[in-house]
Design a protein around this motif. Structure first.
Motif, short mmCIF file in Angstrom:
data_model
loop_
_atom_site.label_atom_id
_atom_site.label_comp_id
_atom_site.label_asym_id
_atom_site.label_seq_id
_atom_site.Cartn_x
_atom_site.Cartn_y
_atom_site.Cartn_z
N ALA A 77 -13.64 17.50 11.62
CA ALA A 77 -14.20 18.48 10.65
C ALA A 77 -13.50 18.68 9.07
N ALA A 78 -11.76 19.11 9.63
CA ALA A 78 -12.04 19.37 8.80
C ALA A 78 -11.05 18.73 7.48
N VAL A 79 -10.08 17.25 8.30
CA VAL A 79 -9.93 16.04 7.58
C VAL A 79 -11.06 15.64 6.57
N THR A 80 -12.53 15.66 7.56
CA THR A 80 -13.32 14.83 6.41
C THR A 80 -14.17 15.45 5.82
N GLU A 81 -13.99 16.40 5.98
CA GLU A 81 -14.38 17.78 5.13
C GLU A 81 -13.51 17.51 4.11
N ALA A 82 -12.31 17.74 4.05
CA ALA A 82 -11.42 17.58 2.73
C ALA A 82 -11.73 16.41 2.45
N ILE A 83 -11.97 15.59 2.52
CA ILE A 83 -12.10 13.70 1.45
C ILE A 83 -13.59 13.80 1.34
N ALA A 111 0.72 -0.90 0.13
CA ALA A 111 -0.02 0.20 0.35
C ALA A 111 0.97 1.14 0.14
N LEU A 112 0.57 1.92 -0.70
CA LEU A 112 0.83 3.49 -0.81
C LEU A 112 0.40 4.48 -0.45
N GLN A 113 0.86 5.80 0.24
CA GLN A 113 -0.08 6.40 0.92
C GLN A 113 -0.39 7.85 0.06
N ARG A 114 -0.98 8.19 -0.17
CA ARG A 114 -1.60 9.52 -0.78
C ARG A 114 -2.24 10.73 0.04
N PHE A 115 -1.39 12.08 0.46
CA PHE A 115 -1.51 12.85 1.32
C PHE A 115 -1.90 14.32 0.78
N GLY A 116 -2.56 14.86 1.63
CA GLY A 116 -3.60 16.02 1.28
C GLY A 116 -3.32 16.85 2.49
N MET A 117 -4.00 17.87 2.40
CA MET A 117 -3.38 18.80 3.50
C MET A 117 -5.42 19.82 3.40
N ALA A 118 -5.59 19.87 4.74
CA ALA A 118 -6.56 20.40 5.36
C ALA A 118 -6.63 21.53 6.24
N PRO A 119 -7.90 22.82 5.60
CA PRO A 119 -7.64 23.91 5.91
C PRO A 119 -8.44 23.86 7.57
N VAL A 120 -8.06 24.13 9.24
CA VAL A 120 -8.62 23.66 10.44
C VAL A 120 -9.11 25.63 10.20
N ALA A 121 -10.57 25.16 11.85
CA ALA A 121 -11.39 26.38 11.66
C ALA A 121 -10.12 27.47 12.40
N SER A 122 -9.28 26.51 13.36
CA SER A 122 -8.40 27.42 14.42
C SER A 122 -7.66 28.28 13.49
N GLY A 123 -7.80 28.27 12.49
CA GLY A 123 -6.29 28.53 11.43
C GLY A 123 -4.91 27.49 11.76
N GLY A 124 -4.16 27.32 10.22
CA GLY A 124 -3.06 26.54 9.90
C GLY A 124 -4.03 25.31 8.99
N ARG A 125 -2.42 24.53 8.87
CA ARG A 125 -3.63 23.31 7.90
C ARG A 125 -2.90 22.28 8.51
N VAL A 126 -3.43 21.01 8.15
CA VAL A 126 -3.38 19.59 9.10
C VAL A 126 -3.21 19.19 7.56
N ALA A 127 -2.29 17.72 8.05
CA ALA A 127 -1.95 16.97 6.96
C ALA A 127 -2.36 15.54 7.29
N TYR A 128 -2.90 15.07 5.96
CA TYR A 128 -4.00 13.86 6.31
C TYR A 128 -3.26 12.67 5.20
N ALA A 129 -3.10 11.44 5.31
CA ALA A 129 -3.48 10.47 3.99
C ALA A 129 -4.29 9.53 4.21
N LEU A 130 -4.29 8.68 2.66
CA LEU A 130 -4.82 8.16 2.20
C LEU A 130 -4.43 6.52 1.93
N THR A 131 -5.06 5.49 2.77
CA THR A 131 -4.70 4.17 2.42
C THR A 131 -5.13 3.40 1.74
#
Length: 341
Positions: free
Chosen positions: A88-94, A2-22
């Protein structure tokens, strides 16, 4: 593999969080424990095999909290509200409106709170190594000593907690895990997140969880006593509680196959046999060892009496063979599979 697929999601409090899908299939979101690093954790063979097993038949979704791993820096307060904003940020992004949810360690009370607040989003809930109230984790003197050690000696503190979290791990895995935890955050962030773990109390929310729930806990867990898992299961309507043998708090360490089997059974997925991680040729292992020492490609070439281009080619083949994106992952993998003698 398996390989990871990366993304970034904006958080309401500011900045972005990284997420990975496999993997592929319905979403299985994982709320992480204390610290995480999507790339370097993936380089630890035990952790990678654990997550790959969960991604068979599911799109496994993992994320780094604000200020951790690949996510943007964060200097605000650590609260349950921020934890829920991150989910909420991650689930909305995906685009995940409903999903299965696995929370372990600190992620367990967070996942339970989310399931109580947003019952329409959670199909099935799995809580591993968790607690309903942080006061059950340990006595006040022990908590204060650990927090003080993390604040003043981050290296020693991470080693201590890794030994506490993963007593069943081999020396290389413990060394690699401690190393990537230090790379995952600053000492200040580590202290703030552990303090949050000690302070969380989700007992008022548990009766509102509607999703079918499985609570897993190892009988000899040295970081989170099993009483915390029993309390979670007793307070969540119709929750199933399963005791597992073992002492390690981290689900990927020790008899991780038992954890995987229970999770897959509960989610209605077929049982799997664990795969053996891909190895390297003798020359590739030699190159990986030098990468772990911190050598540049030019220094690698000089040490091995080859051209710099050859050194680059060896490193590229190593990354492809192991499914990695960076030198840091190669170094972390080598440390985890070749403990210091």
């Amino acid at each position: 593999m398996a390989l990871q697929r990366f993304g970034m999601a904006p958080v309401a409090s500011g900045g972005r969080v990284a997420y990975a899908l496999t993997g592929s299939g319905p979403h299985l979101l994982v709320a992480p424990g204390w610290l995480s690093h999507l790339e370097l954790g993936w380089a630890i063979p035990a952790e990678r095999m654990f997550h790959e097993a969960l991604s068979s038949g599911r799109t496994l979704v993992r994320y780094d909290r604000p200020g951790c791993g690949l996510s943007d820096a964060y200097d605000g307060p650590r609260t349950m509200e921020l934890e829920l904003e991150t989910i909420a940020a991650v689930t909305e992004a995906i685009g995940a409106t409903t999903f299965d949810f696995l929370g372990f360690s600190l992620g367990a009370p967070v996942a339970a709170q989310w399931a109580a607040d947003r019952p329409e989003t959670v199909s099935k809930l799995v809580l591993y190594g968790g607690w309903a109230a942080g006061e059950s984790i340990g006595d006040e003197d022990s908590k204060r000593l650990i927090l003080d050690l993390l604040a003043t000696h981050w290296g020693l503190g991470s080693d201590l907690l890794t030994n506490l979290f993963a007593p069943d791990a081999d020396a290389g895995t413990r060394e690699g895990t401690a190393s990537y935890q230090r790379a995952a955050s600053s000492a200040g962030t580590a202290v703030e997140l552990l303090t949050l773990a000690y302070e969380l109390d989700v007992r008022p929310a548990l009766s509102h969880v509607e999703a079918p729930t499985l609570v897993l806990h190892r009988t000899g867990d040295r970081a989170a006593p099993i009483a915390g898992g029993r309390e979670l299961a007793a307070a969540i309507p119709n929750a199933e509680f399963v005791e597992l043998e073992g002492r390690s708090h981290l689900p990927a360490i020790g008899d991780s196959q038992a954890v995987v089997d229970e999770v897959r059974r509960f989610l209605g997925l077929s049982a799997l046999r664990r795969s053996v991680p891909t190895g390297l040729t003798a020359r590739q292992s030699e190159v990986a060892a030098l990468v772990a020492e911190g050598l540049t490609n030019r220094e690698l070439a000089d040490r091995l009496h080859i051209t710099e281009r050859s050194a680059e080619s060896h490193l590229e083949r190593i990354r492809l063979r192991l499914g990695f994106r960076s030198r840091a992952q190669v170094a972390a993998w080598y440390v985890a599979t070749n403990p210091t003698k």
